[in-house]
Design an enzyme around this catalytic site. Structure first.
Site, PDB file in Angstrom:
ATOM      1  N   ASP A 387      54.860  -7.592  57.706  1.00 57.97           N
ATOM      2  CA  ASP A 387      54.287  -6.315  57.289  1.00 57.97           C
ATOM      3  C   ASP A 387      54.534  -6.193  55.789  1.00 57.97           C
ATOM      4  O   ASP A 387      55.678  -6.031  55.350  1.00 57.97           O
ATOM      5  CB  ASP A 387      54.962  -5.174  58.059  1.00 57.97           C
ATOM      6  CG  ASP A 387      54.388  -3.810  57.728  1.00 57.97           C
ATOM      7  OD1 ASP A 387      53.713  -3.676  56.690  1.00 57.97           O
ATOM      8  OD2 ASP A 387      54.633  -2.863  58.503  1.00 57.97           O
ATOM      9  N   HIS A 388      53.464  -6.261  54.992  1.00 56.72           N
ATOM     10  CA  HIS A 388      53.625  -6.312  53.534  1.00 56.72           C
ATOM     11  C   HIS A 388      54.157  -5.001  52.969  1.00 56.72           C
ATOM     12  O   HIS A 388      54.552  -4.938  51.797  1.00 56.72           O
ATOM     13  CB  HIS A 388      52.290  -6.656  52.874  1.00 56.72           C
ATOM     14  CG  HIS A 388      52.426  -7.489  51.644  1.00 56.72           C
ATOM     15  ND1 HIS A 388      53.609  -7.596  50.930  1.00 56.72           N
ATOM     16  CD2 HIS A 388      51.536  -8.285  50.985  1.00 56.72           C
ATOM     17  CE1 HIS A 388      53.427  -8.391  49.888  1.00 56.72           C
ATOM     18  NE2 HIS A 388      52.170  -8.827  49.897  1.00 56.72           N
TER      19      HIS A 388
END
Length: 415
Positions: A387-388
Site C-alpha cells: 500500500d503506497h
C-alpha cells in the site's frame, strides 16, 4: 407468547447471509441450544442454535434464500397449543448478534443457492436430504440428486456420493435432459455468498488502495538443505513428529523480515498508520468457492515446528469449513504461495487493512553468476505488493532485501 427468530450475525463483518437449510421443521419442538438452521456466511456454513424454547410455528424464509439481512425475521416460535400469528405481529427474539453458533460439520463448503436447491429436487417434489456442498456440486455438474444414493447419516447425500456418481456416470442424469431442454452452450453458476464477498472486497482493494510492486530473485538451496536436515531429526511418528514445508520456513522468514523492517507490518487508517507489534501472518488457502486466509498468530514468537503444525491444522480446517471467525479475520501481513503450480511470478492483491502481501512463485534450477563463475542454483521470484500510502518503494526494497538475506542464510530461522 409468539417470538420472531431473527437472522443472526455470525461474524463481526456479516451483514447478510444465505439460509442453507432448515434443520427443524414446522411443528417441531425447539429447546434452547437446539440447532434450527444452517446459515451460509461469507466464509463458511454455520449452525444456528435457538436462544428461546417453543414450537417452530412457521418458517418465513425458504431454504436457499440468499441476501437475507441480519436481524430479518426468518421464523416464528410459539408456545405449545398457541396459534401462529402473522409475521410482524410478534416480538423479536433476543438480539441476533448474541445468538450462539458453531460451524457445521455436515458440510465443508458453501451452501446452495435457491437455484441449486430447486434443481436438486426430483420431478415428484420429494425432498432430497443432502448436504449444502453436495447440492452445490450436483447443480454445477448438472446431476439429479434423486438418482444418487446417500451414504451419510439417515441416508443424507454427502460430497463423496456426488463425486462417486460423477465418476461412475450411471446413477445420474443431466437435469436439463429431465426438463426436456436441449443442451446449453453455457451455464450460469450462481455466486455463493463467499464469492460475492470476495468479488466486492477485491474490487474495493484494487480500486481504493494504491498498489506498488517490487520483485526480487531469491536463492533457495541453503534453505532447502536446512529443511532436509531438520526433517531428518523428526521421529517417524508420535506427537513430536513433524515435517517442515518450504512455506513454513518462508512464513518464519517473513516474520523475521517484518521485525527488521517494522514499518511494513502496518495498516493504513484515515487518522494514522498503525504499526503492529505482533506479526500475525494470513496464509492464502484455496477452497472450492475461492480463497480464505487463516492466520498464524505471533509468528515472530514461534518455532518452525510450531508454525508447521499450526499451519497444517489451519489449512485442514479451512478446507473443511471449520474455522472460527477470529481465525481468518485480521492479520497484519499476507502470503500467497503458488509455487506448487510452477508459476514463474505473479503479483497479489493486498488484503486490507494490511499494508502488504508477498507473492511466492516456484523455485527453479537455473544458471546464476557467483563472483566470476557460472553456477546452478534453485531460484524463486517473490513479489511484494504494498500500500503506497504506508510503504514507499525504498522501504519495500529494504524489506525484500531483509527477506532474501534470511532465506539465503537460513540459520537465522532456528536461532
Amino acid at each position: 407468547m409468539a417470538i420472531e427468530v431473527l437472522m443472526p450475525a455470525l461474524s463481526p463483518t456479516m451483514t447478510e447471509g444465505t439460509l442453507a437449510r432448515w434443520v427443524k421443521a414446522e411443528g417441531e419442538k425447539v429447546a434452547i441450544g437446539d440447532v434450527i438452521a444452517e446459515i451460509e456466511t461469507d466464509k463458511a456454513t454455520m449452525e444456528v442454535e435457538a436462544v428461546e424454547e417453543g414450537i417452530l410455528g412457521r418458517t418465513l424464509v425458504p431454504e436457499g434464500t440468499q441476501g437475507i439481512a441480519v436481524n430479518t425475521p426468518i421464523a416464528i416460535l410459539v408456545a405449545e397449543g398457541e396459534a401462529v400469528p402473522e409475521a410482524g405481529a410478534v416480538k423479536p427474539s433476543k438480539p441476533a448478534a448474541s445468538a450462539p453458533a458453531t460451524q457445521t460439520t455436515a458440510s465443508s463448503g458453501a451452501a446452495p443457492t435457491a437455484q441449486t436447491t430447486s434443481a436438486s429436487l426430483p420431478a415428484t417434489g420429494t425432498r432430497i436430504i443432502a448436504s449444502p456442498l453436495a447440492k452445490r456440486i450436483a447443480s454445477q455438474k448438472g446431476l439429479d440428486l434423486s438418482r444418487i444414493k446417500g451414504t451419510g447419516p439417515n441416508g443424507r447425500i454427502v460430497r463423496r456420493d456426488v463425486e462417486n456418481a460423477t465418476v461412475q456416470g450411471a446413477t445420474v442424469t443431466p437435469t436439463a435432459a429431465l426438463a426436456g431442454a436441449s443442451a446449453p452452450t453455457s451455464r450460469a453458476v450462481p455466486h455463493s455468498s463467499m464469492r460475492k464477498v470476495i468479488a466486492r472486497r477485491l474490487s474495493e482493494a484494487k480500486s481504493t488502495i494504491p498498489h506498488f510492486y517490487v520483485s526480487v530473485d531469491v536463492e533457495l538451496d541453503a534453505l532447502l538443505a536446512l529443511r532436509s536436515q531438520l526433517n531428518a531429526t523428526s521421529p517417524d511418528e508420535g506427537p513430536e513428529a513433524f515435517k517442515l514445508s518450504v512455506n513454513d520456513m518462508l512464513v518464519k522468514a517473513s516474520a523475521i523480515a517484518l521485525k527488521r523492517v517494522p514499518n511494513v507490518n502496518a495498516s493504513f487508517t484515515d487518522e494514522a498508520t498503525l504499526l503492529h507489534d505482533n506479526v500475525d501472518i494470513s496464509i492464502a488457502v484455496s477452497i472450492p468457492d475461492g480463497l480464505i486466509t487463516p492466520i498464524v498468530k505471533q509468528v515472530n514468537q514461534k518455532s518452525l515446528k510450531e508454525i508447521s503444525k499450526e499451519t497444517k491444522d489451519l489449512v485442514k480446517r479451512a478446507r473443511a469449513g471449520k474455522l472460527k471467525p477470529e481465525e481468518f479475520q485480521g492479520g497484519t501481513f499476507s502470503i500467497s504461495n503458488m509455487g506448487m503450480f510452477g508459476v514463474r511470478d505473479f503479483a497479489a492483491i493486498i488484503n486490507p487493512p494490511q499494508a502488504a502481501i508477498l507473492a511466492i512463485a516456484a523455485g527453479k534450477r537455473q544458471p546464476v553468476v557467483k563472483g566470476n563463475e557460472l553456477a546452478i542454483a534453485t531460484v524463486m521470484t517473490v513479489t511484494l505488493s504494498v500500500d503506497h500510502r504506508v510503504v514507499d518503494g525504498a522501504m519495500a526494497a529494504e524489506w525484500l532485501s531483509a527477506f532474501r538475506s534470511v532465506v539465503e542464510s537460513p540459520l537465522t530461522l532456528v536461532l
